[in-house]
Write a protein that holds these residues in place. Structure first.
Motif, PDB file in Angstrom:
ATOM      1  N   PRO A 132       0.833  -1.204   0.000  1.00 52.72           N
ATOM      2  CA  PRO A 132       0.000   0.000   0.000  1.00 52.72           C
ATOM      3  C   PRO A 132       0.867   1.253   0.000  1.00 52.72           C
ATOM      4  O   PRO A 132       1.953   1.265   0.583  1.00 52.72           O
ATOM      5  N   THR A 133       0.368   2.278  -0.648  1.00 55.87           N
ATOM      6  CA  THR A 133       1.095   3.549  -0.693  1.00 55.87           C
ATOM      7  C   THR A 133       0.317   4.684  -0.044  1.00 55.87           C
ATOM      8  O   THR A 133       0.880   5.728   0.255  1.00 55.87           O
ATOM      9  N   SER A 143      -4.610   2.930  -1.473  1.00 60.50           N
ATOM     10  CA  SER A 143      -3.997   2.883  -2.803  1.00 60.50           C
ATOM     11  C   SER A 143      -2.768   1.991  -2.734  1.00 60.50           C
ATOM     12  O   SER A 143      -2.153   1.823  -1.672  1.00 60.50           O
ATOM     13  N   ASP A 145       0.901   0.256  -4.848  1.00 66.39           N
ATOM     14  CA  ASP A 145       1.985   0.669  -5.737  1.00 66.39           C
ATOM     15  C   ASP A 145       1.839   0.149  -7.159  1.00 66.39           C
ATOM     16  O   ASP A 145       2.609   0.535  -8.038  1.00 66.39           O
ATOM     17  N   SER A 148      -3.518   0.370  -8.374  1.00 64.51           N
ATOM     18  CA  SER A 148      -4.890   0.029  -8.021  1.00 64.51           C
ATOM     19  C   SER A 148      -5.304   0.705  -6.722  1.00 64.51           C
ATOM     20  O   SER A 148      -4.457   1.197  -5.957  1.00 64.51           O
ATOM     21  N   THR A 149      -6.600   0.716  -6.456  1.00 66.15           N
ATOM     22  CA  THR A 149      -7.145   1.282  -5.225  1.00 66.15           C
ATOM     23  C   THR A 149      -8.235   0.350  -4.700  1.00 66.15           C
ATOM     24  O   THR A 149      -8.725  -0.530  -5.412  1.00 66.15           O
ATOM     25  N   ARG A 151     -11.507   0.117  -1.348  1.00 67.68           N
ATOM     26  CA  ARG A 151     -12.167   0.662  -0.167  1.00 67.68           C
ATOM     27  C   ARG A 151     -12.663  -0.521   0.656  1.00 67.68           C
ATOM     28  O   ARG A 151     -13.341  -1.408   0.126  1.00 67.68           O
TER      29      ARG A 151
END
Length: 374
Positions: A132-133, A143, A145, A148-149, A151
């Motif tokens: 994750p970034t 988000s 690396d 992609s994202t 929720r």
């Protein structure tokens, strides 16, 4: 209906994989990401106490673990003398219950592979080489690396002692040095090694070993921490062999088998504990992300697995994520983890001070504590 519908697990070690298994089995949609290309690629041996085995049985992997590992019910204490004299043989408490062994040693990458395969079979979607970034603890938005994202109703930070998740949600609790370093190796098992034996004293604080399979053992030497980073692989091997020269009995055979520099590694002991709730918004920390301790009581993996078990139980039992859920999680995990961390550190402090503390009494108190399910 579970309190959550979809969950992100950050980290594929014991805590993360266990949480993924239990939640996916309970009908929750689970994504698991890990920055490493393969969590089963690295490591030597691991010692699993009965309370860890109890959770592994809950996860449905006990038969595989038992087949690949080496179980035993006693602990030996040896002297640092020319004969490696056996001073005492202690019967361990079966902290996972009478139907499980007191202790099991196994190859750490083998355990990692078993857990990841089980998580996949349970329906968890796993992505390696992914980190994750960005993370919004309030919204559960993440988000990655790879661009992609996602929720999520909940993000579980199980990303280890250097947890990115812990730092990102603003918990300022970094591991502190203990003052000890450990040499570890993974090698073939002499026939005489059928349990863990510990030797206190000599040039190392602790010289020990644990059988990890029919043909393998994990051996270790604990010293005052030093900067060993400048040593080549061959120099590390020579240093560990030299330190082991003071120990005898089975150590004579173990030492002769130490010929491959690639099997030797050195790590400094560190420890931390988030002394308060482990959650912020839609994010919760478990395992080494929340607490860590020196392996003087071999409870690190066990406490991580217990975290995952309790968290999954609460999420599957409650209908929504409420303050009541988090209060129960904190009540069941914080004091127990604190007691284990403090006891592990107390044993380390006795050794550093060359003080004859009540080691059997301390070990017994912790065994009786963890014999009660978390």
């Amino acid at each position: 209906m579970p309190a959550v519908r979809n969950v992100l697990v950050v980290g594929g070690g014991a805590a993360g994989a266990a949480a993924a298994i239990l939640l996916a089995e309970g009908g929750v949609s689970v994504d698991l990401v890990d920055a490493k290309p393969d969590v089963a690629a690295l490591g030597s041996g691991i010692t699993l106490q009965g309370n860890a085995l109890r959770v592994l049985r809950e996860l449905g992997v006990w038969d595989q673990v038992a087949a690949e590992g080496y179980a035993f019910d006693t602990l030996g204490l040896r002297a640092p003398d020319p004969a490696g004299t056996l001073l005492a043989e202690l019967t361990d408490i079966r902290t996972g219950g009478a139907d499980l062994p007191a202790t099991l040693g196994m190859y750490r990458p083998a355990l990692a592979r078993i857990l990841i395969d089980r998580a996949t079979a349970a329906g968890a979607k796993i992505r390696f080489n992914t980190r994750p970034t960005g993370l919004s603890a309030g919204a559960g938005a993440v988000s990655f690396d790879d661009g992609s994202t996602g929720r999520y109703d909940l993000v579980i930070g199980a990303d280890g002692i250097r947890s990115w998740t812990r730092r990102t949600i603003g918990i300022d609790c970094e591991p502190q040095p203990v003052g000890m370093g450990i040499w570890r190796t993974f090698t073939r098992r002499p026939p005489s090694v059928t349990r863990t034996d510990l030797c206190y004293g000599g040039p190392a604080y602790i010289a020990g070993y644990c059988p990890t399979g029919q043909d393998s053992i994990y051996a270790y030497l604990v010293e005052q921490v030093q900067d060993r980073s400048g040593l080549s692989a061959e120099e590390k091997l020579a240093t560990m062999r030299g330190l082991a020269e003071a120990y005898h009995g089975p150590w004579d055979e173990i030492r002769e088998s130490l010929t491959d520099p690639a099997t030797v590694n050195y790590t400094a002991f560190e420890s931390h504990l988030i002394d308060g709730p482990w959650h912020r918004g839609r994010v919760v920390l478990i395992g080494d992300a929340a607490h860590s301790c020196p392996p003087t009581l071999a409870q690190g993996a066990a406490q991580a697995l217990e975290d995952a078990s309790v968290l999954a139980e609460l999420l599957l039992r409650h209908d929504t994520v409420t303050d009541e859920l988090w209060q129960e999680f904190t009540a069941r995990r914080l004091d127990r983890a604190r007691t284990v961390v403090e006891a592990s550190l107390q044993l380390a402090r006795w050794l550093l001070a060359h003080e004859r503390g009540d080691v059997p009494g301390l070990m017994g108190r912790i065994a009786h504590l963890v014999a009660e399910p978390a």
